[in-house]
Write a protein that holds these residues in place. Structure first.
Motif, short mmCIF file in Angstrom:
data_model
loop_
_atom_site.label_atom_id
_atom_site.label_comp_id
_atom_site.label_asym_id
_atom_site.label_seq_id
_atom_site.Cartn_x
_atom_site.Cartn_y
_atom_site.Cartn_z
N LEU A 42 97.89 -39.38 8.76
CA LEU A 42 96.94 -39.43 7.76
C LEU A 42 97.55 -38.58 6.34
O LEU A 42 97.06 -39.21 5.27
CB LEU A 42 95.54 -38.84 8.24
N ARG A 43 98.42 -37.84 6.59
CA ARG A 43 99.12 -37.35 5.32
C ARG A 43 99.74 -38.53 4.50
O ARG A 43 99.80 -38.46 3.36
CB ARG A 43 100.24 -36.17 5.78
N ALA A 44 100.63 -39.20 5.36
CA ALA A 44 101.11 -40.32 4.59
C ALA A 44 100.11 -41.07 3.75
O ALA A 44 100.22 -41.71 2.61
CB ALA A 44 102.03 -41.17 5.49
N TYR A 45 98.90 -41.55 4.41
CA TYR A 45 97.77 -42.35 3.65
C TYR A 45 97.28 -41.64 2.38
O TYR A 45 96.93 -42.30 1.35
CB TYR A 45 96.79 -42.80 4.65
N HIS A 228 107.68 -49.10 -2.64
CA HIS A 228 107.41 -49.29 -1.30
C HIS A 228 107.18 -47.82 -0.70
O HIS A 228 108.21 -47.08 -0.97
CB HIS A 228 108.70 -49.98 -0.69
N THR A 229 106.42 -47.63 -0.05
CA THR A 229 106.53 -46.25 0.45
C THR A 229 106.38 -46.11 1.89
O THR A 229 106.22 -47.07 2.78
CB THR A 229 105.03 -45.40 -0.09
N GLY A 230 106.24 -44.98 2.70
CA GLY A 230 106.27 -44.78 4.07
C GLY A 230 106.76 -43.20 4.43
O GLY A 230 107.05 -42.37 3.61
N GLY A 231 106.55 -42.88 5.65
CA GLY A 231 107.22 -41.58 6.16
C GLY A 231 108.59 -41.52 6.11
O GLY A 231 109.52 -42.49 6.01
N CYS A 261 107.42 -39.95 2.17
CA CYS A 261 106.77 -38.62 2.36
C CYS A 261 107.26 -37.75 3.57
O CYS A 261 107.59 -38.43 4.60
CB CYS A 261 105.21 -38.86 2.61
N SER A 262 107.29 -36.43 3.20
CA SER A 262 107.86 -35.70 4.53
C SER A 262 106.76 -35.47 5.32
O SER A 262 105.71 -35.98 5.38
CB SER A 262 108.06 -34.35 3.85
N HIS A 263 107.29 -35.01 6.58
CA HIS A 263 106.33 -34.67 7.75
C HIS A 263 105.65 -33.32 7.75
O HIS A 263 105.96 -32.57 6.80
CB HIS A 263 107.20 -34.79 9.17
N LEU A 264 104.29 -33.11 8.42
CA LEU A 264 104.11 -31.93 8.39
C LEU A 264 104.06 -31.10 9.84
O LEU A 264 104.43 -31.86 10.73
CB LEU A 264 102.27 -32.02 8.21
N TYR A 303 104.49 -34.27 -1.92
CA TYR A 303 104.62 -35.17 -0.77
C TYR A 303 105.96 -35.22 -0.24
O TYR A 303 106.01 -35.50 0.92
CB TYR A 303 104.03 -36.70 -1.30
N ARG A 304 107.08 -34.54 -0.99
CA ARG A 304 108.34 -34.65 -0.32
C ARG A 304 108.47 -33.46 0.25
O ARG A 304 109.66 -33.06 0.90
CB ARG A 304 109.29 -34.73 -1.48
N GLN A 305 107.56 -32.47 0.15
CA GLN A 305 107.68 -31.07 0.94
C GLN A 305 107.22 -30.99 2.24
O GLN A 305 105.95 -31.71 2.44
CB GLN A 305 107.05 -29.85 0.03
#
Length: 468
Positions: A42-45, A228-231, A261-264, A303-305
């Motif tokens: 969900l963070r990615a979305y 184009h995006t993604g994790g 996008c980075s992970h959590l 998002y990159r953190q």
RNA sequence: GGCGCGGUAGCCAAGCGGUAAGGCAGGGGUCUGCAAAACCUCGAAUCACCGGUUCGAAUCCGGUCCGCGCCUCCA
């Protein structure tokens, strides 16, 4: 300054130039619908939603495509275990996915293509790759992409194919691949696939995972598109493979900007079921948190953190949002008289709008943008503390907040909160008691209201009522 | 092993060469019948640690320690 994005492909921040301003083409890797989405997904979305909303805020038209992967190893495996058809099995998670989007106030993309509905396009793409010599079929009915044929392989992730660690998670003997780094475009049917298969020039089987995004993005966005995006985890191999397939087949650039996008982590640790810190949105709702509180937390870190998701953070979000809600409530109160907007106020608002926008333009610096919002809240509260302000100022400030919320998507500005007649009656009774200096009665009425979920605050201009 | 990201107050989190935004929590105050809200105010003498470059570094370079990610289908 204009819009800047950090492009994973070039590993630097670049000014954004759309192919066509009227419609930015954006492909966002969507869910594999074999389970409920977890907060990491969900963070990615939420990030993609922020990107989408920021582009719109800056005046771009958007065409966003988000795939629904409804066929892959895990999905087939889980559906068989559940004893239901692949279609019925994935449908429940597709529904759940859209519910989650609504809960988090994530805007809908223009297209949600399902993998199983685009198998023919994928087969066509694979055929093209075979014809052009980039792919080869094996005796067992599989088709692989040959990394050796594609010179630029590795340009996104920086992996050196000759140094890929062999054997880590690959069963060598399982496939007749020419090289370990080659990846499947088409997978031949196996017994474990049950009744999940499609006909193809190479026999029955199903598409490889990577090919779906290439085929579907081409279908809905064309051969070359903007974003184009993604994790982060998709950089290799998934996105690397998409580039290889698409650019080899189309002989032109695939994507101009790659955003990852980075992970959590959760409470400082990697989220995992075994640690007991694995959460879906449903889990958090059940624990009493709202979608907008979760959105606030997921959105608040760049998002990159790496984001550290904590329950303390959810509490903090609640308080922060309450501060904004209180501010909105204060602005919505009727001003007794018209007071002209002062230069001070005007300058304050314009500065905030400017700063908010430039923060977002700087690779979606949401933390800075939120800082600007709170600066405005403090300044305007200060102004309201010191002088009476008129409707014009209130309206102007609320308009600014509405504009901010186009991007933030979690302010409550125009939701009409109806105060029940019963509560309204209590407020009046309490005012009467206060006028008569009967504070005991006044306080007991306040308690009574609290028991019904309503808070009353006394301001110079009268009582303010708000839900608890 | 290879490639990459990060370590900023009690917590979360910006800043990325010019002397530490913002939110939450906490102390003190103003206002209030009391509250609440709001505002004011206090709070980082190691910006992980050690060196270096520079007039100047949280920001650049090298090293150390710790956390995290990717290395075949995981956002």
């Amino acid at each position: 300054m204009g819009l800047y994005f950090y492009n994973s492909l070039t590993r630097q921040s670049e000014p954004f130039r759309a192919i066509e301003d009227s419609e930015v083409g954006m492909y966002t890797c969507g869910p594999t619908v074999y389970d409920f989405a977890h907060i990491g997904n969900l963070r990615a979305y939420v990030f993609e939603d922020l990107l989408r909303r920021t582009l719109k805020y800056r005046g771009y038209g958007i065409r966003q495509v988000m795939n629904l992967t409804d066929v892959d190893d895990k999905t087939i495996c889980n559906s068989m275990q559940a004893g239901t058809s692949l279609r019925d099995f994935t449908q429940q998670y597709k529904d759940a996915f859209f519910q989650d989007l609504d809960t988090l106030n994530i805007e809908r993309a223009e297209v949600y293509p399902e993998a199983t509905e685009h198998v023919s396009q994928m087969i066509e793409l694979v055929e093209t790759l075979v014809e052009k010599g980039y792919a080869y079929a094996t005796d067992d009915g599989c088709v692989y992409f040959s990394i050796a044929q594609y010179q630029e392989y590795g340009k996104l992730s920086g992996v050196d194919t000759s140094e890929l660690q062999h054997g880590a998670r690959v069963k060598h003997d399982e496939y007749a691949k020419e090289s370990v780094a080659d990846f499947a475009l088409w997978k031949a049917w196996e017994k474990s696939d049950g009744d999940v298969w499609w006909n193809s020039p190479w026999g029955p089987g199903r598409p490889g995972w990577h090919v779906e995004c290439s085929a579907m993005s081409m279908e809905y966005l064309g051969k070359t598109f903007d974003i184009h995006t993604g994790g982060m985890d998709n950089v290799f191999p998934h996105h690397e493979d998409e580039i290889a397939q698409s650019e080899a087949a189309n002989e032109c650039r695939f994507v101009n900007y790659w955003l990852h996008c980075s992970h959590l982590i959760v409470e400082g640790k990697k989220m995992s079921k075994s640690l007991g810190n694995f959460y879906t949105l449903r889990d958090l709702l059940a624990a009493g948190y709202s979608g907008r509180e979760v959105r606030w937390v997921l959105m608040g870190t760049h998002y990159r953190q790496q984001l550290n998701f904590t329950f303390q953070g959810l509490q903090d979000a609640r308080s922060a949002l309450q501060r904004i809600d209180d501010f909105v409530l204060r602005l919505q109160e009727n001003a007794a008289e018209e007071v002209a907007m002062t230069d001070e106020v005007k300058a304050e608002i314009e500065r905030a709008e400017q700063a908010f926008c430039s923060a977002l333009e700087d690779d979606l610096n949401i933390s800075r943008a939120i800082g600007v919002l709170f600066d405005l809240v403090r300044e305007m509260n200060r102004i309201m503390d010191n002088a009476e302000i008129g409707q014009a100022v209130r309206k102007r400030t609320l308009d600014t907040l509405r504009t901010f919320d186009k991007v933030l998507g979690c302010l409550h500005i125009d939701g009409e909160q109806q105060i029940p007649q019963e509560v309204q009656r209590l407020v009046e009774e309490r005012q009467e008691a206060r006028k008569n200096k009967d504070f005991q009665t006044a306080d007991s009425i306040r308690d009574q209201m609290a028991a019904q979920g309503w808070i009353v605050e006394d301001t110079p201009s009268g009582p303010r009522v708000k839900p608890q």
